[in-house]
Scaffold this active site. Structure first.
Site, PDB file in Angstrom:
ATOM      1  N   ASN A  13      -2.375   3.027  14.645  1.00  9.12           N
ATOM      2  CA  ASN A  13      -3.243   3.902  14.081  1.00  9.12           C
ATOM      3  C   ASN A  13      -4.325   3.154  13.670  1.00  9.12           C
ATOM      4  O   ASN A  13      -4.357   2.038  13.090  1.00  9.12           O
ATOM      5  CB  ASN A  13      -2.383   4.369  12.756  1.00  9.12           C
ATOM      6  CG  ASN A  13      -3.722   5.004  12.079  1.00  9.12           C
ATOM      7  OD1 ASN A  13      -4.675   5.469  12.489  1.00  9.12           O
ATOM      8  ND2 ASN A  13      -3.283   5.270  10.645  1.00  9.12           N
ATOM      9  N   LYS A  15      -7.312   3.909  13.102  1.00  9.03           N
ATOM     10  CA  LYS A  15      -8.409   3.998  11.745  1.00  9.03           C
ATOM     11  C   LYS A  15      -9.696   3.938  12.344  1.00  9.03           C
ATOM     12  O   LYS A  15     -10.040   4.327  13.687  1.00  9.03           O
ATOM     13  CB  LYS A  15      -8.125   3.281  10.574  1.00  9.03           C
ATOM     14  CG  LYS A  15      -6.389   3.105  10.203  1.00  9.03           C
ATOM     15  CD  LYS A  15      -6.279   2.849   9.074  1.00  9.03           C
ATOM     16  CE  LYS A  15      -4.738   2.784   8.887  1.00  9.03           C
ATOM     17  NZ  LYS A  15      -4.606   2.357   7.365  1.00  9.03           N
ATOM     18  N   HIS A  98      -2.106  11.953   7.215  1.00 11.92           N
ATOM     19  CA  HIS A  98      -2.094  10.357   6.741  1.00 11.92           C
ATOM     20  C   HIS A  98      -2.868  10.402   5.295  1.00 11.92           C
ATOM     21  O   HIS A  98      -3.570  11.094   4.753  1.00 11.92           O
ATOM     22  CB  HIS A  98      -3.152   9.470   7.792  1.00 11.92           C
ATOM     23  CG  HIS A  98      -3.163   8.104   7.543  1.00 11.92           C
ATOM     24  ND1 HIS A  98      -3.820   7.447   6.362  1.00 11.92           N
ATOM     25  CD2 HIS A  98      -2.393   7.220   7.985  1.00 11.92           C
ATOM     26  CE1 HIS A  98      -3.414   6.277   6.373  1.00 11.92           C
ATOM     27  NE2 HIS A  98      -2.585   5.863   7.303  1.00 11.92           N
ATOM     28  N   GLU A 100      -5.050   8.635   3.917  1.00  8.95           N
ATOM     29  CA  GLU A 100      -6.342   8.502   3.761  1.00  8.95           C
ATOM     30  C   GLU A 100      -7.123   9.832   3.954  1.00  8.95           C
ATOM     31  O   GLU A 100      -8.023  10.205   3.328  1.00  8.95           O
ATOM     32  CB  GLU A 100      -6.962   7.432   4.888  1.00  8.95           C
ATOM     33  CG  GLU A 100      -6.610   5.988   4.516  1.00  8.95           C
ATOM     34  CD  GLU A 100      -6.123   5.035   5.483  1.00  8.95           C
ATOM     35  OE1 GLU A 100      -6.754   5.253   6.508  1.00  8.95           O
ATOM     36  OE2 GLU A 100      -5.662   3.837   5.167  1.00  8.95           O
ATOM     37  N   GLU A 170       5.096   6.301   4.561  1.00  8.49           N
ATOM     38  CA  GLU A 170       3.865   5.317   4.232  1.00  8.49           C
ATOM     39  C   GLU A 170       3.611   5.342   2.848  1.00  8.49           C
ATOM     40  O   GLU A 170       2.882   5.971   2.479  1.00  8.49           O
ATOM     41  CB  GLU A 170       2.746   5.702   5.229  1.00  8.49           C
ATOM     42  CG  GLU A 170       2.891   5.705   6.515  1.00  8.49           C
ATOM     43  CD  GLU A 170       1.732   5.348   7.433  1.00  8.49           C
ATOM     44  OE1 GLU A 170       1.596   4.281   8.010  1.00  8.49           O
ATOM     45  OE2 GLU A 170       0.663   6.067   7.173  1.00  8.49           O
ATOM     46  N   GLY A 176      -2.469  -1.172   4.044  1.00 12.19           N
ATOM     47  CA  GLY A 176      -3.519  -2.115   4.169  1.00 12.19           C
ATOM     48  C   GLY A 176      -3.671  -3.152   2.894  1.00 12.19           C
ATOM     49  O   GLY A 176      -4.932  -3.693   2.515  1.00 12.19           O
ATOM     50  N   SER A 215       1.448  -2.031   5.890  1.00  8.70           N
ATOM     51  CA  SER A 215       1.468  -3.553   6.113  1.00  8.70           C
ATOM     52  C   SER A 215       2.680  -4.336   7.015  1.00  8.70           C
ATOM     53  O   SER A 215       3.175  -5.136   6.533  1.00  8.70           O
ATOM     54  CB  SER A 215       1.698  -4.372   4.896  1.00  8.70           C
ATOM     55  OG  SER A 215       0.356  -3.952   4.149  1.00  8.70           O
TER      56      SER A 215
HETATM   57  P1  PGA Z   1      -1.433  -0.839   7.572  1.00  9.82           P
HETATM   58  O1  PGA Z   1      -1.699   0.805   7.687  1.00  9.82           O
HETATM   59  O2  PGA Z   1      -0.625  -1.304   8.758  1.00  9.82           O
HETATM   60  O3  PGA Z   1      -2.796  -1.416   7.885  1.00  9.82           O
HETATM   61  O4  PGA Z   1      -1.055  -0.833   6.255  1.00  9.82           O
HETATM   62  C1  PGA Z   1      -0.581   1.503   8.330  1.00  9.82           C
HETATM   63  C2  PGA Z   1      -1.194   3.087   8.199  1.00  9.82           C
HETATM   64  O5  PGA Z   1      -2.002   3.703   7.520  1.00  9.82           O
HETATM   65  O6  PGA Z   1      -0.912   3.837   9.166  1.00  9.82           O
END
Ligand code: PGA
Length: 252
Positions: A13, A15, A98, A100, A170, A176, A215
């Site tokens: 992903n 982003k 997601h 976000e 998640e 992140g 992460s």
């Molecule tokens: P990350 O994000 O691996 O940077 O923690 C995962 C995600 O939001 O899909």
């Protein structure tokens, strides 16, 4: 016990990251990744790069797609991109829900359900993200939250729709942040989700791929993927670095 006929996936992903030159290097590495039996590698990019993904990945086993779709099929919705438009680029995948999108852009459980349906209607596999915030976890609400998020999709799309979908657990506090859920913590929620779906449809639940995201790195992937109900990963930051991303792929 692990059910071996469940699809296993590692999906990147990106982003809000990428540019044509960097993407070309990363996609080239993905296109040349080792082909692995019963395992799928996937990449989800920003919309403007879908044609680049198509030109590099279309004739490879790597699947690709978008990080969202509109809840509307067409019309006066300035700035929106429909699932049908995404599908035109030969995509197979569309992330929906997601955290976000939910936290920053107001995607409610119902909107996520509608987006899920739109993706599926045009033949895309929705990757439905669910997960609790830190305060929800600390209040003991994890199971209530993820059940509500999956339940909303079942209500709108019907449980049979999960037969053509992927779920990604998640935990918001692990995205992140460098704080990964421990394999045991993640497995607990994955097992809960599978049991929750089984209450509606046992067969669909046993075949539903449930990915972990938050992460994931080359260094922690194998332990996470070794859990009986973790069928792969949705990878943010580490999906932008070829060596990390392909290391995670190898760990699947
Ligand atoms: P990350 O994000 O691996 O940077 O923690 C995962 C995600 O939001 O899909």
């Amino acid at each position: 016990m692990r059910i071996e006929n469940r699809q296993r996936l590692v999906v990147g992903n990106w982003k809000l990251n990428g540019n044509l030159a960097e993407n070309a290097a990363l996609l080239g590495a993905c296109a040349n990744a080792e082909v692995r039996v019963a395992r799928t590698l996937g990449v989800c990019s920003p919309y403007p790069y879908l044609s680049q993904l198509q030109s590099v990945l279309a004739n490879t086993p790597v699947q690709y797609g978008s990080q969202d779709v509109s809840r509307f099929p067409k019309g006066a919705y300035t700035g929106e991109v429909s699932a049908g438009m995404v599908a035109e680029f030969g995509c197979q995948l569309a992330i929906v829900g997601h955290s976000e999108r939910r936290a920053l852009f107001g995607d409610s459980d119902e909107v996520v359900g509608e987006k899920f349906l739109r993706a599926q209607q045009v033949g895309l596999t929705p990757v439905l993200c669910v997960g609790e915030t830190l305060s929800e976890r600390e209040a003991g609400m994890t199971e209530v939250v993820v059940a509500r998020q999956v339940g909303a999709v079942i209500k709108i799309a019907g449980v049979a729709a999960l037969a053509g979908a992927v779920v990604a657990y998640e935990p918001v506090w692990a995205i992140g942040t460098g704080k990964t859920a421990s394999p045991v913590q993640a497995q607990e929620v994955h097992a809960f989700l599978r049991t929750y779906v089984a209450k509606h449809a046992v067969e669909i639940s046993s075949k539903l791929p449930i990915l972990y995201g938050g992460s994931v790195k080359k260094a922690n992937a194998a332990e996470l993927f070794g859990q009986p109900d973790i069928d792969g990963g949705l990878i943010g930051g580490a999906s932008l670095v070829a060596d990390e991303f392909l290391g995670i792929w190898q760990a699947l």
